[in-house]
Scaffold this active site. Structure first.
Site, PDB file in Angstrom:
ATOM      1  N   ASP A 126     -12.337  -9.935  -1.137  1.00 31.75           N
ATOM      2  CA  ASP A 126     -13.630 -10.006  -0.454  1.00 31.75           C
ATOM      3  C   ASP A 126     -14.580  -9.073  -1.199  1.00 31.75           C
ATOM      4  O   ASP A 126     -14.142  -8.105  -1.819  1.00 31.75           O
ATOM      5  CB  ASP A 126     -13.556  -9.728   1.064  1.00 31.75           C
ATOM      6  CG  ASP A 126     -12.830  -8.463   1.453  1.00 31.75           C
ATOM      7  OD1 ASP A 126     -12.643  -7.562   0.604  1.00 31.75           O
ATOM      8  OD2 ASP A 126     -12.449  -8.340   2.633  1.00 31.75           O
ATOM      9  N   GLU A 174      -6.311 -10.470  -1.479  1.00 31.92           N
ATOM     10  CA  GLU A 174      -7.133 -10.225  -0.281  1.00 31.92           C
ATOM     11  C   GLU A 174      -8.602 -10.118  -0.669  1.00 31.92           C
ATOM     12  O   GLU A 174      -9.350  -9.287  -0.136  1.00 31.92           O
ATOM     13  CB  GLU A 174      -6.682  -8.951   0.441  1.00 31.92           C
ATOM     14  CG  GLU A 174      -5.216  -8.977   0.836  1.00 31.92           C
ATOM     15  CD  GLU A 174      -4.763  -7.746   1.618  1.00 31.92           C
ATOM     16  OE1 GLU A 174      -5.611  -6.993   2.132  1.00 31.92           O
ATOM     17  OE2 GLU A 174      -3.533  -7.545   1.708  1.00 31.92           O
ATOM     18  N   HIS A 200     -10.346  -5.775  -2.550  1.00 31.79           N
ATOM     19  CA  HIS A 200     -11.444  -5.561  -1.592  1.00 31.79           C
ATOM     20  C   HIS A 200     -12.536  -4.823  -2.372  1.00 31.79           C
ATOM     21  O   HIS A 200     -12.407  -3.640  -2.658  1.00 31.79           O
ATOM     22  CB  HIS A 200     -10.960  -4.728  -0.405  1.00 31.79           C
ATOM     23  CG  HIS A 200      -9.914  -5.418   0.409  1.00 31.79           C
ATOM     24  ND1 HIS A 200     -10.185  -6.555   1.126  1.00 31.79           N
ATOM     25  CD2 HIS A 200      -8.603  -5.144   0.617  1.00 31.79           C
ATOM     26  CE1 HIS A 200      -9.084  -6.959   1.756  1.00 31.79           C
ATOM     27  NE2 HIS A 200      -8.108  -6.120   1.457  1.00 31.79           N
ATOM     28  N   GLU A 243       0.795  -1.243   0.000  1.00 34.63           N
ATOM     29  CA  GLU A 243       0.000   0.000   0.000  1.00 34.63           C
ATOM     30  C   GLU A 243       0.821   1.284   0.000  1.00 34.63           C
ATOM     31  O   GLU A 243       0.533   2.228   0.743  1.00 34.63           O
ATOM     32  CB  GLU A 243      -0.965   0.000   1.199  1.00 34.63           C
ATOM     33  CG  GLU A 243      -1.908  -1.189   1.173  1.00 34.63           C
ATOM     34  CD  GLU A 243      -2.975  -1.143   2.272  1.00 34.63           C
ATOM     35  OE1 GLU A 243      -2.920  -0.260   3.141  1.00 34.63           O
ATOM     36  OE2 GLU A 243      -3.869  -2.015   2.239  1.00 34.63           O
ATOM     37  N   ASN A 296       2.167  -5.171  -3.222  1.00 33.53           N
ATOM     38  CA  ASN A 296       0.743  -5.442  -2.973  1.00 33.53           C
ATOM     39  C   ASN A 296      -0.012  -4.141  -2.692  1.00 33.53           C
ATOM     40  O   ASN A 296       0.472  -3.297  -1.932  1.00 33.53           O
ATOM     41  CB  ASN A 296       0.661  -6.363  -1.735  1.00 33.53           C
ATOM     42  CG  ASN A 296      -0.699  -6.995  -1.527  1.00 33.53           C
ATOM     43  OD1 ASN A 296      -1.262  -7.585  -2.426  1.00 33.53           O
ATOM     44  ND2 ASN A 296      -1.219  -6.875  -0.305  1.00 33.53           N
TER      45      ASN A 296
HETATM   46  C1  XIL Z   1      -6.525  -6.039   8.131  1.00 34.59           C
HETATM   47  C2  XIL Z   1      -6.910  -7.181   9.034  1.00 34.59           C
HETATM   48  O1  XIL Z   1      -7.831  -7.997   8.356  1.00 34.59           O
HETATM   49  C3  XIL Z   1      -7.503  -6.660  10.326  1.00 34.59           C
HETATM   50  O2  XIL Z   1      -7.670  -7.718  11.246  1.00 34.59           O
HETATM   51  C4  XIL Z   1      -6.587  -5.590  10.935  1.00 34.59           C
HETATM   52  O3  XIL Z   1      -7.244  -5.027  12.067  1.00 34.59           O
HETATM   53  C5  XIL Z   1      -6.268  -4.523   9.944  1.00 34.59           C
HETATM   54  O4  XIL Z   1      -5.687  -5.118   8.800  1.00 34.59           O
HETATM   55  N1  XIL Z   1      -5.051  -4.432   3.525  1.00 34.59           N
HETATM   56  C6  XIL Z   1      -4.089  -5.308   3.990  1.00 34.59           C
HETATM   57  C7  XIL Z   1      -4.393  -6.179   5.153  1.00 34.59           C
HETATM   58  O5  XIL Z   1      -3.026  -5.445   3.366  1.00 34.59           O
HETATM   59  O6  XIL Z   1      -3.251  -6.426   5.950  1.00 34.59           O
HETATM   60  C8  XIL Z   1      -5.492  -5.599   6.001  1.00 34.59           C
HETATM   61  O7  XIL Z   1      -5.822  -6.549   7.008  1.00 34.59           O
HETATM   62  C9  XIL Z   1      -6.694  -5.251   5.162  1.00 34.59           C
HETATM   63  C10 XIL Z   1      -6.330  -4.205   4.132  1.00 34.59           C
END
Ligand code: XIL
Length: 298
Positions: A234, A232, A205, A127, A169
């Protein structure tokens, strides 16, 4: 095939999930995770605040719990994440400039060395690009140590674990937009100058829509000579959830260098997105329509 992992393996890919160490004692959770998935990402346990709670004093207990569970169950591990502006330990938040730069590279070297041979792929930097139209870097204390902090991190990771794949990422990179194009330009530059980078992770996401150029965006990264993974995934529950999951799966399968998909949790109640019900299993552990749409697309 009757599981996500076995179905993905038919085309040489993996299907993964994020795992929380403190949930492995929940038998419904552990049973689904073990049955369905072939790649494991620690949801929080390998982040900077977890692994180096005080400077140069490392804590691998929770990360090891996940790595050991994965190993014992024949799964590979995605290391997440060596450097990220979020979930930095307090001591690192209080550093800047050369002191932060040195601490960050030391962190990369120590953690990647500790896990050498046990990590399939590292998210080396997470990020680091800004949202919106600039296409540039996110302002952060890490960025203020110098624009070359990302390549320094990749070089340190390669030196520490030469066999791990090294990934950049990020999120909001799900179509061709200013942010993903900024990352694209960085990867192209790294490849042209021999900075070690093997892959790009698209977090994905997603809300209730998906950009129409989702597959084209994966393809353009692949065409730079790096692998791509959905890291990741969802998708907010709404009328379209199953379709969006299927679109993502088909897009990855349509690009030879898209090598795997990871969802960010097991059941809806395991998700960090409270109330979105964005995963493939409901809170009782039942397969959702979205699960079937993914399985059928693999
Ligand atoms: C999130 C986790 O799912 C949570 O449990 C935590 O509180 C915050 O981080 N991008 C990422 C992940 O790269 O590491 C994040 O995970 C979600 C967004």
């Amino acid at each position: 095939a009757s599981t996500l992992g076995a179905a993905a393996a038919q085309s040489g890919r993996y299907f993964g999930t994020a795992i929380a160490a403190n949930k492995l004692s929940d038998s419904t959770y552990a049973t689904i995770a073990n049955r369905e998935f072939t790649m494991i990402t620690a949801e929080n346990e390998m982040k900077w605040d977890a692994t180096e709670p005080s400077q140069n004093s490392f804590s691998y207990g929770r990360g090891d719990q996940i790595a050991t569970w994965a190993r014992n169950n024949g799964k590979q591990v995605r290391g997440h994440a060596l450097l990220w502006h979020a979930q930095m330990p307090g001591w690192a938040q209080n550093l800047s400039g050369t002191a932060l730069r040195t601490a960050a590279i030391n962190h990369v070297t120590k953690v990647a060395t500790y896990y050498r041979g046990k990590i399939h792929t590292w998210d080396v930097v997470n990020e680091a690009f800004a949202d919106g139209g600039s296409g540039g870097r996110r302002d952060s204390s890490l960025q203020r140590t110098g624009n070359d902090w990302i390549e320094a991190a990749f070089r340190a990771a390669r030196a520490a674990d030469p066999n791990a794949k090294l990934c950049y990422n990020d999120y909001n990179t799900d179509g061709i937009n200013a942010k993903s194009t900024g990352i694209y330009a960085m990867v192209r530059d790294f490849k042209s100058r021999g900075v070690p980078i093997d892959c790009v992770g698209l977090q994905s996401h997603l809300g209730t829509t998906i950009p129409s150029d989702y597959q084209a965006n994966i393809q353009r990264f692949a065409d730079l000579g790096v692998d791509v993974q959905i890291t990741e995934l969802d998708v907010e529950q709404g009328g379209n959830q199953a379709n969006i999951y299927q679109t993502v799966t088909r897009a990855c399968l349509a690009v030879a260098r898209c090598t795997g998909i990871t969802v960010w949790g097991v059941r809806d109640n395991d998700s960090w997105r409270t109330g979105a019900n964005p995963l493939l299993f409901d809170s009782s552990g039942n397969k959702k329509v979205a699960y079937t749409s993914v399985l059928n697309a693999l």
